[in-house]
Motif scaffolding. Sequence first.
Motif, short mmCIF file in Angstrom:
data_model
loop_
_atom_site.label_atom_id
_atom_site.label_comp_id
_atom_site.label_asym_id
_atom_site.label_seq_id
_atom_site.Cartn_x
_atom_site.Cartn_y
_atom_site.Cartn_z
N SER A 1 -15.57 8.23 79.58
CA SER A 1 -14.51 9.11 80.10
C SER A 1 -14.02 10.16 79.09
O SER A 1 -13.75 11.30 79.49
CB SER A 1 -13.33 8.28 80.60
OG SER A 1 -12.76 7.52 79.57
N LYS B 1 -13.60 14.30 79.83
CA LYS B 1 -12.35 15.05 79.71
C LYS B 1 -12.52 16.29 78.84
O LYS B 1 -12.14 17.40 79.23
CB LYS B 1 -11.25 14.16 79.13
CG LYS B 1 -9.92 14.88 78.94
CD LYS B 1 -8.85 13.94 78.41
CE LYS B 1 -7.56 14.70 78.16
NZ LYS B 1 -7.68 15.67 77.07
N GLU C 1 -16.97 11.22 85.60
CA GLU C 1 -16.99 9.94 84.90
C GLU C 1 -17.44 8.89 85.93
O GLU C 1 -17.53 9.18 87.13
CB GLU C 1 -15.64 9.64 84.25
CG GLU C 1 -14.46 9.51 85.19
CD GLU C 1 -14.39 8.16 85.87
OE1 GLU C 1 -14.50 7.13 85.20
OE2 GLU C 1 -14.22 8.15 87.11
N THR D 1 -8.93 8.89 81.25
CA THR D 1 -8.96 8.72 82.70
C THR D 1 -7.60 9.03 83.31
O THR D 1 -7.49 9.70 84.34
CB THR D 1 -9.37 7.28 83.05
OG1 THR D 1 -10.65 7.00 82.49
CG2 THR D 1 -9.43 7.07 84.56
N ASN E 1 -14.22 2.29 81.03
CA ASN E 1 -15.21 3.37 81.16
C ASN E 1 -15.34 4.17 79.86
O ASN E 1 -15.57 5.37 79.90
CB ASN E 1 -14.89 4.28 82.34
CG ASN E 1 -13.52 4.92 82.23
OD1 ASN E 1 -12.76 4.63 81.31
ND2 ASN E 1 -13.19 5.80 83.17
N SER E 2 -15.16 3.49 78.73
CA SER E 2 -15.36 4.13 77.43
C SER E 2 -15.93 3.10 76.47
O SER E 2 -15.29 2.07 76.20
CB SER E 2 -14.05 4.69 76.88
OG SER E 2 -14.23 5.13 75.55
#
Length: 959
Positions: free
Chosen positions: A800, A804, A818, A848, A912-913
């Motif tokens: 993510s 960004k 993402e 996120t 998600n990272s």
Amino acid sequence: MAGMPSNDIYLELINTLSVQIPASRLISDDAKLMAYGTDASFYRMIPKLIVQANSLEEMVFIIQSCSHKNIPFTFRAAGTSLSGQAVSDSVLITLTDNWRDHEIISDGLKIRLQPGVIGADANKYLSPYQRKIGPDPASINSCKIGGIAANNASGMCCGTAQNTYKTVDAMTLVLHDGTILNTAEPESVAQFRVSHDSLLAGIFQLCSEVKNDAVLFERIQHKYRLKNTTGYALNALIDFDDPIDVLTHLMVGSEGTLGFIAEITYNTVIEHPNKSSALLVFSDIESASNAVSILANTPVSAVEMMDGRALRSVAEKAGMPEFMPTLTLEHCALLVESRAASEDELYHQCRTIMASISAFDIPHQVMFTSDPSTVNTLWSIRKGMFPAVGAVREAGTTVIIEDVAFPVDRLAAGVRELQALFDEFAYHEAIIFGHALEGNLHFVFTQGFDSQIEVKRYGAFMDAVAHLVAVKYQGSLKAEHGTGRNMAPYVELEWGSDAYRLMRQIKTLFDPNGLLNPGVIINDDPDAHITDLKPMPKADDIIDRCIECGFCEAVCPSRTLSLSPRQRIVLYREMQRLKHNNESDKYAELEKTFNYLGVDTCAATGLCADRCPVGINTGDLIKQVRTEKYKRFTPIATWSANHFGATTALTRLGLKTNAAMQKTLGEKALSKTVNGLRNLSKGKTPEWHPDFPQANKHVPKTGENRKPKRVVYYPSCASRNMGNEVNSEDTKTLTEVTMSLLERAGYQVIIPKKLEEQCCGMPYDSKGMKKLSKEKSYRLEATLWQASELGKLPVLMDTSPCVKISKEQFTFPLGIYEPSEFVIKYLWNDLDIQQVDETVMLHITCSTRRMGLADSLLNLTKACAKRVVVPEHIDCCGFAGDKGFFTPELNAAATAPLKQQIPQDCTRGFSNSRTCEIGLTHHSGIPYRSILYLLDEVSMAKPSKATPNARDTNKEVVS
């Protein structure tokens, strides 16, 4: 009021406190005292000592220790109060995060709260019961229950019927001598009646005195027909007969001057699920005020008034109704809300409301609507007014917001005369808005305190306001913000000498030595409100608009370790003041402290900007500072950027070596070796722990067979290089899982060319190396533009933060996603999901949240697992790129609340990272993986559908 003790006495106090309280929670460092001692008011008092209390037992010990040495002390919760009631030049007592307990009672009819609970969290706990606490201050996302109760805060819908005074059920409090009284426990009350009979007798005597004085009795009744937080809650003396009840209600709104509220039980109020709002614009204030009187007898929940200047301050903002720029200074608007248990009931309420004012000329309006987008826009008008003034003020000035209450039948005249005072004292930017149903108005203006002329102007203005509101209109000088230091000189003017005498007697009964928050509410200095004013020196364009409100603090990952955004700004401003005054020695000393507290431990996530009323991203300031700090490393960084493939190859080699050593030497020996080297290098090498990743050996490749559905997959450098931890049971890496999932859904996966050389630029951006960051970003953009066939194909990034920064820096029309956003938009109709009967943790990364995709990630996870836990108070894990390796204490502090929130039946978590997942795994005790792992596990391919490309697939959203 007690005199100021000597420095030796404070040293004695520190020695006494250190017997039970660790040195880390006894703050006497000059820089921290300034930073931690600042609150949202425009006063500056620097404490001699800050004590962070961790428990009720510690609080009693601190109070008794201060009392025995005759040292004044002040309590603080969130420090969002505006009137100077939470600053001290003696001992400031703050709360650790250990004061966040709550208990739902009687299916939500009551809630027991410790003072460290944030107001919005209390409502979140009550949400399943369709209940909420009564008070609803504008700062509810940041302020804490201790401050809400101690200030008797109210808000837009609270009025006078649902504030803490009216909804308190029970209270645990600590008095000046350390005595604990729990009014919910009969045994505690019985003991207190014996041990403190003289206090209760004194309270009873005051009640009798008031009830026997018809004139005073009537005055108190009149004062509390309005919203009123000026002085002590004298209505307690006429509302109750039992001194215990009187005592409990006197504590409400006492601003820490009578004791410490250690726990409070509220009677909750209904939170109606159906709401509708309307914006009604009248030709003038008189018409709007007359409408308010009528609306008060209809089923409205809130009526917010905004004068012409207030409307003009936000008229040009994006999304405003098209008529806003055409309004004049004479116009006045009412923002009306109605709430109901059912849609049908709400519909009839709105009809009733509009029918009641049908005789009024309403030249412009936005009709009642429940559409979330429109409602949010309407309320953004009201909520945007305070920051609108703050955003345009001159550097070096502060924003002052006052709140008064007029009798509703004299509201229009009061507004007119306030506006005349603005003109008389040249506050031409001042605006008025507020809670019209109670005649409660806020007025906002800018003020500098850098010259005696300006201080005198402010003092004369406040004198005029006090006489206008309190004398001419018999209103309240403080309707909901608390008396503080700002209105303390005017309490007697508003109440009269006999009522003020009662307040003095109350203070003496509860605090005979005058040690509890001296100078607040009761203050003999007529100039107290223009003393100890906070300097606001110009420091940097990024932060000059900051008013130090503290709204940012709740989401900052470093707030318990070093500094919050507000505190960083406080110290940075002081550094610039020292530099401007050529105080080089003091500047150098403070800069050295700031390098760690302010710069090294800042995650620079930007979450603070989302909470800031004027959108300040303190992380941008810190990155700017890092630009200078890391300048000497620019040649090395430039080499790594230009030879990124070699850099990542070296990274993988290091991870391979680590894995081999971990298996051969064992974890204990490896930890001793690597972390010993870290100690020798003074933190210049990474900290090692068993959850270090091993190298990713998988190399993703473009699919050989062309398919109707295609996607560009860009694996981040973190996922390209890092596999799972050495002892992980998961053998697949994220790149393998992602490729498997995409191919299962029928996609041809396209991998960008020269993948090893690509980077989104985030590692350089976080260190303030913006030029290098943008160079890497532009190279990646060009590569993805070609890979996506000039933007025709969607691009999936598996991490993510990369998404960004790419969305922020790319200029080509690329569709970048993402994982959760991509799955919901493109994969959902191509997969059969078999939800697992399991409890899983979910970490929603700061990137996120900032992209507005928190719900997407949560909804996807809920679709895959029956029970999903999103832990509280972790808006950012603090891993922050490579800081989890080199400043691991930041990651540890940010995730401190995590482990205790993991249910016993939960064995894994998702996010998600990739880098965040390393820290989460380490500090939670369970493995964290990408959400794509879970989706890969629970999904099967559906029968294929003929679709020309990914953009033509059904875009059904997970619900």
